[in-house]
Design a protein around this motif. Structure first.
Motif, PDB file in Angstrom:
ATOM      1  N   TYR A  30       0.863  -1.178   0.086  1.00 56.45           N
ATOM      2  CA  TYR A  30      -0.057   0.080   0.104  1.00 56.45           C
ATOM      3  C   TYR A  30       1.015   1.311   0.029  1.00 56.45           C
ATOM      4  CZ  TYR A  30      -3.252   3.386   1.491  1.00 56.45           C
ATOM      5  OH  TYR A  30      -3.982   4.834   1.524  1.00 56.45           O
ATOM      6  N   GLN A  31       1.892   1.230   0.732  1.00 61.79           N
ATOM      7  CA  GLN A  31       2.793   2.467   0.763  1.00 61.79           C
ATOM      8  C   GLN A  31       3.666   2.706  -0.463  1.00 61.79           C
ATOM      9  OE1 GLN A  31       5.264   1.790   4.292  1.00 61.79           O
ATOM     10  NE2 GLN A  31       3.699   2.674   5.520  1.00 61.79           N
ATOM     11  N   VAL A  32       3.887   1.467  -1.204  1.00 65.02           N
ATOM     12  CA  VAL A  32       4.823   1.691  -2.299  1.00 65.02           C
ATOM     13  C   VAL A  32       3.739   2.157  -3.423  1.00 65.02           C
ATOM     14  CG1 VAL A  32       5.814   0.248  -4.178  1.00 65.02           C
ATOM     15  CG2 VAL A  32       6.306  -0.061  -2.013  1.00 65.02           C
ATOM     16  N   PHE A  33       2.408   1.401  -3.630  1.00 63.48           N
ATOM     17  CA  PHE A  33       1.516   2.055  -4.464  1.00 63.48           C
ATOM     18  C   PHE A  33       0.988   3.434  -4.422  1.00 63.48           C
ATOM     19  CE2 PHE A  33       0.518  -2.501  -5.285  1.00 63.48           C
ATOM     20  CZ  PHE A  33       1.184  -2.535  -6.694  1.00 63.48           C
ATOM     21  N   SER A  34       1.108   3.917  -3.007  1.00 62.29           N
ATOM     22  CA  SER A  34       0.739   5.344  -2.773  1.00 62.29           C
ATOM     23  C   SER A  34       1.832   6.441  -3.152  1.00 62.29           C
ATOM     24  CB  SER A  34       0.465   5.520  -1.291  1.00 62.29           C
ATOM     25  OG  SER A  34      -0.471   4.725  -0.810  1.00 62.29           O
ATOM     26  N   LYS A  35       3.054   5.944  -3.412  1.00 65.36           N
ATOM     27  CA  LYS A  35       4.039   6.869  -3.627  1.00 65.36           C
ATOM     28  C   LYS A  35       4.186   6.781  -5.242  1.00 65.36           C
ATOM     29  CE  LYS A  35       6.933   5.930   0.402  1.00 65.36           C
ATOM     30  NZ  LYS A  35       8.274   5.366   0.868  1.00 65.36           N
ATOM     31  N   VAL A  36       3.700   5.595  -5.894  1.00 63.77           N
ATOM     32  CA  VAL A  36       3.870   5.512  -7.194  1.00 63.77           C
ATOM     33  C   VAL A  36       2.869   6.416  -7.711  1.00 63.77           C
ATOM     34  CG1 VAL A  36       3.493   4.068  -9.286  1.00 63.77           C
ATOM     35  CG2 VAL A  36       5.165   3.401  -7.507  1.00 63.77           C
ATOM     36  N   ALA A  37       1.641   6.347  -7.240  1.00 66.18           N
ATOM     37  CA  ALA A  37       0.424   7.212  -7.691  1.00 66.18           C
ATOM     38  C   ALA A  37       0.793   8.556  -7.415  1.00 66.18           C
ATOM     39  CB  ALA A  37      -0.912   6.656  -6.858  1.00 66.18           C
ATOM     40  N   ALA A  38       1.168   8.951  -6.354  1.00 60.44           N
ATOM     41  CA  ALA A  38       1.643  10.380  -6.098  1.00 60.44           C
ATOM     42  C   ALA A  38       2.449  10.813  -7.434  1.00 60.44           C
ATOM     43  CB  ALA A  38       2.222  10.465  -4.728  1.00 60.44           C
ATOM     44  N   ILE A  39       3.454  10.187  -7.781  1.00 64.08           N
ATOM     45  CA  ILE A  39       4.381  10.349  -8.690  1.00 64.08           C
ATOM     46  C   ILE A  39       3.743  10.822  -9.948  1.00 64.08           C
ATOM     47  CG2 ILE A  39       6.396   9.795  -9.937  1.00 64.08           C
ATOM     48  CD1 ILE A  39       7.456   8.535  -7.155  1.00 64.08           C
ATOM     49  N   LEU A  40       2.884   9.721 -10.449  1.00 60.47           N
ATOM     50  CA  LEU A  40       2.235   9.589 -11.699  1.00 60.47           C
ATOM     51  C   LEU A  40       0.911  10.504 -12.048  1.00 60.47           C
ATOM     52  CD1 LEU A  40       2.341   5.844 -12.571  1.00 60.47           C
ATOM     53  CD2 LEU A  40       3.957   7.580 -13.272  1.00 60.47           C
ATOM     54  N   ILE A  41       0.423  11.226 -11.150  1.00 62.14           N
ATOM     55  CA  ILE A  41      -0.650  11.961 -10.946  1.00 62.14           C
ATOM     56  C   ILE A  41      -0.700  13.113 -11.821  1.00 62.14           C
ATOM     57  CG2 ILE A  41      -0.365  13.273  -8.932  1.00 62.14           C
ATOM     58  CD1 ILE A  41      -3.922  11.667 -10.227  1.00 62.14           C
ATOM     59  N   ILE A  42       0.331  13.618 -11.721  1.00 58.79           N
ATOM     60  CA  ILE A  42       0.588  15.026 -12.559  1.00 58.79           C
ATOM     61  C   ILE A  42       0.850  14.925 -14.169  1.00 58.79           C
ATOM     62  CG2 ILE A  42       2.198  17.117 -13.111  1.00 58.79           C
ATOM     63  CD1 ILE A  42       2.430  17.140  -9.839  1.00 58.79           C
ATOM     64  N   PRO A  43       1.700  13.545 -14.569  1.00 59.61           N
ATOM     65  CA  PRO A  43       1.835  13.344 -15.968  1.00 59.61           C
ATOM     66  C   PRO A  43       0.636  12.869 -16.318  1.00 59.61           C
ATOM     67  CG  PRO A  43       3.817  12.771 -14.734  1.00 59.61           C
ATOM     68  CD  PRO A  43       3.045  13.167 -13.689  1.00 59.61           C
ATOM     69  N   LEU A  44      -0.308  12.082 -15.754  1.00 66.09           N
ATOM     70  CA  LEU A  44      -1.369  11.662 -16.334  1.00 66.09           C
ATOM     71  C   LEU A  44      -2.465  12.856 -16.513  1.00 66.09           C
ATOM     72  CD1 LEU A  44      -1.685   8.294 -14.419  1.00 66.09           C
ATOM     73  CD2 LEU A  44      -1.192   8.535 -16.877  1.00 66.09           C
ATOM     74  N   LEU A  45      -2.394  13.603 -15.619  1.00 66.92           N
ATOM     75  CA  LEU A  45      -3.356  14.873 -15.863  1.00 66.92           C
ATOM     76  C   LEU A  45      -3.050  15.682 -16.941  1.00 66.92           C
ATOM     77  CD1 LEU A  45      -3.919  15.662 -12.179  1.00 66.92           C
ATOM     78  CD2 LEU A  45      -5.549  15.091 -13.684  1.00 66.92           C
ATOM     79  N   LEU A  46      -1.900  15.728 -17.212  1.00 66.64           N
ATOM     80  CA  LEU A  46      -1.204  16.690 -18.148  1.00 66.64           C
ATOM     81  C   LEU A  46      -1.364  16.180 -19.510  1.00 66.64           C
ATOM     82  CD1 LEU A  46       2.150  18.036 -16.759  1.00 66.64           C
ATOM     83  CD2 LEU A  46      -0.052  19.471 -17.179  1.00 66.64           C
ATOM     84  N   LEU A  47      -1.333  14.811 -19.553  1.00 57.63           N
ATOM     85  CA  LEU A  47      -1.572  14.117 -20.807  1.00 57.63           C
ATOM     86  C   LEU A  47      -3.010  13.801 -21.187  1.00 57.63           C
ATOM     87  CD1 LEU A  47       0.117  12.388 -23.133  1.00 57.63           C
ATOM     88  CD2 LEU A  47      -0.526  10.259 -21.698  1.00 57.63           C
ATOM     89  N   SER A  48      -3.931  13.917 -20.155  1.00 59.27           N
ATOM     90  CA  SER A  48      -5.476  13.769 -20.362  1.00 59.27           C
ATOM     91  C   SER A  48      -5.920  15.179 -20.859  1.00 59.27           C
ATOM     92  CB  SER A  48      -5.909  13.558 -18.979  1.00 59.27           C
ATOM     93  OG  SER A  48      -5.705  12.353 -18.624  1.00 59.27           O
ATOM     94  N   VAL A  49      -5.232  16.175 -20.436  1.00 58.58           N
ATOM     95  CA  VAL A  49      -5.669  17.565 -20.825  1.00 58.58           C
ATOM     96  C   VAL A  49      -5.206  17.839 -22.393  1.00 58.58           C
ATOM     97  CG1 VAL A  49      -5.263  20.114 -20.563  1.00 58.58           C
ATOM     98  CG2 VAL A  49      -5.862  18.657 -18.325  1.00 58.58           C
ATOM     99  N   TYR A  50      -4.067  17.444 -22.452  1.00 62.59           N
ATOM    100  CA  TYR A  50      -3.635  17.397 -24.056  1.00 62.59           C
ATOM    101  C   TYR A  50      -4.389  16.720 -24.987  1.00 62.59           C
ATOM    102  CZ  TYR A  50      -0.590  16.768 -28.065  1.00 62.59           C
ATOM    103  OH  TYR A  50      -0.145  16.552 -29.334  1.00 62.59           O
TER     104      TYR A  50
END
Length: 180
Positions: free
Chosen positions: A23-43
Motif C-alpha cells: 500500500y505504501q509503495v503504490f501510494s508513492k507511485v500514484a503520487a508521482i504519476l498523477i501530474i503527468p497523467l493529468l497533463l496527458l489527459s488535458v492534451y
C-alpha cells in the motif's frame, strides 16, 4: 501522556505486513504519476482531431472475396471497386495525403473518381497502376504470375522496375511474368 507514549511505542514495534508495504509503495507511485497523467489527459482532450486523424491514416482494411462470390466496395474518396472471386483487396479507411492507394491480388474492376493532383495507385506484386480518374479492370493474381489491365475510359500508367507504359481507352495490356 503515558497512554499516548505507549500507543506510539506499540505502533513502532508492530512488524510491517506485506499488504501495508504494498500500500505504501503504490501510494508513492500514484503520487508521482498523477501530474503527468493529468497533463496527458488535458492534451488529448484539447487535441482530439489531430490524434484521431493520425490513427485513421494508419488503419487499413483487408477484404477477401470467397470463391464463387463478388464484392462491391465504396471507398472514402468516392471510388468504387468490384472484386471477383478469390481476390484480396487492402485499402486505407481514410484517403489522406498526396496519394490514394489500394493493394490488390486478384481481379478487380475500378471506377476511380477524377483527381489529377491526388492520383489513385493500385499496387500489386507484379505492377503498380497509377490512375487519376478512370474505369478499368485488373486481372493480377500473383500466384499465376500473370498481369492483365483493360482500360475502358480515362488513362492509366503501368509501372514496375523494368516497364513503364501509358494506356489509352480501349487498350488491353498483358504481361506473363513466368516467361523471361
Amino acid at each position: 501522556v503515558h497512554h499516548q507514549i505507549n500507543n506510539q511505542q506499540i505502533h513502532q514495534l508492530k512488524p510491517r505486513t506485506l499488504s501495508t508495504s504494498l500500500y505504501q509503495v503504490f501510494s508513492k507511485v500514484a503520487a508521482i504519476l498523477i501530474i503527468p497523467l493529468l497533463l496527458l489527459s488535458v492534451y488529448f482532450y484539447f487535441n482530439p482531431a489531430q490524434t484521431s486523424t493520425e490513427l485513421a491514416s494508419n488503419t487499413f482494411r483487408e477484404i477477401y472475396t470467397k470463391p464463387g462470390t463478388r464484392t462491391q466496395i465504396d471507398l472514402s474518396d468516392g471510388t468504387r471497386v468490384w472484386l471477383n472471386d478469390g481476390t484480396t483487396f487492402r485499402y486505407p479507411e481514410k484517403c489522406t495525403g498526396s496519394r490514394r492507394e489500394g493493394f490488390v491480388d486478384g481481379e478487380a474492376y475500378f471506377e476511380v473518381n477524377s483527381n489529377p493532383e491526388n492520383p489513385f495507385v493500385v499496387n500489386n506484386s507484379m505492377m503498380n497502376t497509377v490512375v487519376t480518374g478512370t474505369h478499368f479492370n485488373l486481372n493480377a493474381y500473383s500466384a499465376d504470375n500473370y498481369f492483365e489491365a483493360t482500360l475502358i475510359e480515362g488513362k492509366i500508367h503501368l509501372e514496375n522496375e523494368s516497364k513503364n507504359l501509358v494506356m489509352k481507352p480501349g487498350e488491353q495490356v498483358q504481361f506473363d511474368f513466368k516467361v523471361k
